[in-house]
Design a protein around this motif. Structure first.
Motif, short mmCIF file in Angstrom:
data_model
loop_
_atom_site.label_atom_id
_atom_site.label_comp_id
_atom_site.label_asym_id
_atom_site.label_seq_id
_atom_site.Cartn_x
_atom_site.Cartn_y
_atom_site.Cartn_z
N GLY A 80 0.82 -1.22 0.00
CA GLY A 80 0.00 0.00 0.00
C GLY A 80 0.85 1.26 0.00
N ARG A 81 1.88 1.27 0.85
CA ARG A 81 2.74 2.47 0.90
C ARG A 81 3.47 2.67 -0.43
N ILE A 82 4.05 1.60 -0.96
CA ILE A 82 4.83 1.74 -2.20
C ILE A 82 3.92 2.13 -3.37
N ILE B 189 -9.37 7.02 -8.64
CA ILE B 189 -8.73 5.71 -8.51
C ILE B 189 -8.93 5.21 -7.08
N LEU B 190 -9.27 3.93 -6.96
CA LEU B 190 -9.35 3.31 -5.63
C LEU B 190 -8.51 2.04 -5.66
N VAL B 191 -7.60 1.90 -4.71
CA VAL B 191 -6.85 0.66 -4.58
C VAL B 191 -7.26 0.01 -3.26
N ASN B 192 -8.04 -1.06 -3.36
CA ASN B 192 -8.45 -1.82 -2.17
C ASN B 192 -7.33 -2.78 -1.81
N ASN B 193 -6.44 -2.28 -0.95
CA ASN B 193 -5.22 -3.02 -0.63
C ASN B 193 -5.19 -3.52 0.82
N GLN C 44 8.78 -7.91 -5.11
CA GLN C 44 8.91 -6.76 -4.23
C GLN C 44 7.65 -5.90 -4.35
N PRO C 45 7.34 -5.09 -3.33
CA PRO C 45 6.14 -4.24 -3.42
C PRO C 45 6.13 -3.39 -4.69
#
Ligand code: NAD
Length: 257
Positions: free
Chosen positions: A14-16, A81-85, A215-216
């Motif tokens: 999520g952070r990356i 944009i939505l990233v459901n992480n 990797q992320p």
């Protein structure tokens, strides 16, 4: 400027992904239950001259989710944009898994994505469309012992992806799932000892024909492309990102984590 909401953005994938989408020019709403760390994510973006705000949000909580999107509108004018992480892993034998464990994992991994989709979509519609990326897992297709609820939640997320793609297509919203194999994040390195963490890392490397532990950044790169117009032909699909792990039929090559 496009606005991206990313859940579980305090660390790991999520952070990356938040940093990457910010680098690509998006304003970022980074949310997580880990307040200090998600603030750090937003701070890192602002230090690189990006736009970001951090919110403490438990994706299982409908009121908190609703409020997150209200803040996205008031601070940045909308959502594209939505990233459901946001996600949790749970390791236990199926008969030793109790209903609280089940509710936690399904609550974060599946209900959380449902709630965020429900509140993001009408906002995206007003902007003329958008993209939702659900971070599922290779465990949706083939899994390991002691991961029943996690695997079920990630398979459910693919169903949600397909159904949402149908419901939201008329609003020009694409919905795509990404299914990574093991990724080098705190979630993978959560074993009781460092030796066990290193052993897990080595097993996954060995399971990849190219010897790669994801990797992320590998996930973030794919998400960055999926949310771009170059990926306009993709909706309602689950993309496997696994460094070749699932191509190998030598069963039990990856022993239990
Ligand atoms: N690391 C892997 O091997 C791997 C592989 C495939 C898929 N995934 C998926 O990728 C996503 C990110 O995982 P990661 O590896 O970066 O793990 P991680 O544990 O580093 O990050 C997950 C984040 O989700 C947050 N979170 C947990 N519960 C939450 C809640 N109720 N509300 C909001 N946020 C919450 C955590 O605080 C954490 O910051 C997860 O959905 C995970 O299932 C991970």
């Amino acid at each position: 400027m496009k606005v991206a909401v990313i859940t579980g953005a305090a660390r790991g994938i999520g952070r990356i992904t938040a940093l990457r989408l910010a680098k690509d020019g998006c304003a970022i709403v980074a949310s997580d239950i880990l307040t200090e760390q998600v603030n750090e994510t937003a701070e890192l973006i602002r230090e690189s001259s990006g736009k970001a705000l951090a919110l403490t949000v438990d994706v299982r909580d409908e009121e908190q989710v609703k409020e997150m999107f209200e803040v996205a509108i008031s601070e940045f004018g909308g959502v594209d944009i939505l990233v459901n992480n946001a996600g949790v892993v749970w390791r236990s034998h199926i008969v030793e898994t109790n209903s609280e464990d089940f509710d936690l994992v399904i609550g974060v991994n599946l209900k959380g994505a449902f709630l965020c989709t429900k509140y993001a979509a009408p906002i995206m519609r007003k902007r003329g469309g958008g993209v939702i990326v659900n971070i599922s897992s290779l465990h949706a297709f083939a899994t390991l012992p002691n991961l029943a609820v996690y695997a079920a939640s990630k398979a459910g997320l693919i169903g949600l992806t397909k159904a949402a793609a149908l419901d939201l297509g008329d609003w020009n919203i694409r919905v795509v799932a990404v299914c990574p194999a093991a990724v080098d994040t705190p979630m993978l390195r959560d074993k009781p000892t460092e030796e066990e963490n290193i052993a897990a890392v080595n097993r996954w490397k060995k399971a990849s024909p190219i010897g790669l532990l994801l990797q992320p950044e590998d996930v973030a790169n794919l998400v960055a492309w999926l949310v771009s117009d170059e990926a306009r032909g993709l909706t309602g699909v689950a993309i496997v990102l696994d460094a070749g792990v699932s191509a190998d039929l030598q069963v039990r090559k990856i022993p239990v984590q």
